[in-house]
Design a protein around this motif. Structure first.
Motif: not given
Length: 312
Positions: A113, A117, A121, A211, A214-215, A218, A253
């Motif tokens: 996982c 992420a 990035y 995560p 953050l994904i 991004s 996820y």
């Protein structure tokens, strides 16, 4: 002390999918084919990236490591699941063996996982800062990000496994699952597990939500950058490098959140077992297929390798 000794002697068994041996054999064949396919597909990606210098970039470095993680991830589950299918659920696992399986499953799944992420990035830097990509995504940073993914997976897995296996297990020893999954094992404890369930939920929420956030962030910047690209061909090329990753993220996820973030009152062992089949057997097959079908360079490397085999 006596309670600890009793728990140490406990052996768990996994409930068969069906009481019918013929149905069990059909499921065994399906699981075996899926397991071998995932091993073959992910090993192919890892080897192709290693052998092709044109693929020695951060994106493919992370993809190769994801493939290796998938191999170990599914291998922590599949062999024992296959043995139990053949024995109609009569293959036992000790409490120590169950703890080890749980530890490696959560460790590798957590690292998986986090690595997704990290890959988001990487795509963010590649699309939003293409001229500075090689500077920002240096090889030393790539190695540190990969090591960080493994470290976070380890730090997640160890305390959770220890927390659950400090519970006493007395009489019930049939796990309504095909591997030592945390919610299924906790249901067998002969003690109050409310604190343990709350800890599992909170840690799972943090590990999945951070995560995924953050994904998502991004990809907000990535979409903005893609929209600003003037040529249709450029937009298509930029999107094609991200679409594979998005599909894998949704699969990983989505299934994991269903198992670990569903309220315990609505948890269904049967449904949990079915969804677990998706992310332990099916997703590891789909990952190499998704990436190879959606990635021109990877398809080219596959064709090149096949041509070499034909010549030989």
């Amino acid at each position: 002390m006596e309670g600890i000794n009793k728990t140490a002697k406990v052996q768990f068994f996994f409930r068969p999918f069906s009481p019918d041996p013929k149905v069990q054999m059909v499921i065994f064949v399906a699981f075996l084919v899926m397991y071998l396919s995932s091993l073959g597909g992910n090993a192919t990606i890892a080897v192709l990236v290693q052998l092709n210098h044109s693929l020695h970039t951060p994106m493919y470095f992370f993809l190769a490591n994801l493939a290796v993680l998938e191999i170990f991830y599914t291998s922590s589950i599949a062999p024992l699941a296959l043995a139990n299918l053949l024995s109609m659920g009569k293959t036992p696992i000790s409490i120590a063996g169950c703890g080890a399986q749980m530890f490696f499953f959560v460790f590798l799944g957590g690292a998986d996982c986090v690595l997704l992420a990290v890959m988001a990035y990487d795509r963010f830097v590649a699309i939003c800062y293409p001229l500075r990509y090689t500077v920002l995504m240096s090889w030393s940073l790539c190695v540190e990000l990969m090591a960080g993914s493994l470290a976070l997976g380890f730090l997640l897995s160890l305390p959770l496994t220890m927390l659950i296996f400090h519970l006493p297990f007395c009489h019930r020893n049939e796990i309504y699952h095909f591997y030592c999954d945390m919610p299924a094992v906790m249901r067998l404890a002969c003690a109050d597990t409310r604190v343990h369930r709350a800890a599992l939920y909170i840690i799972s929420f943090i590990v999945l939500s951070i995560p995924l956030s953050l994904i998502s962030i991004s990809y907000v910047f990535i979409v903005i950058a893609i929209v600003r690209i003037r040529s249709a061909e450029g937009r298509q090329r930029a999107f094609s490098t991200c679409s594979s990753h998005i599909l894998v993220v949704l699969l990983q996820y989505g299934c994991t959140s269903f198992i670990y973030l569903s309220p315990s009152s609505t948890y269904s062992p049967e449904m949990g077992r079915m969804v677990s089949v998706v992310y332990t057997f099916i997703t590891p097959i789909l990952n190499p297929l998704i990436y190879s079908m959606r990635n021109k360079e990877l398809r080219g490397a596959v064709r090149k390798a096949l041509r070499k085999l034909e010549v030989e």
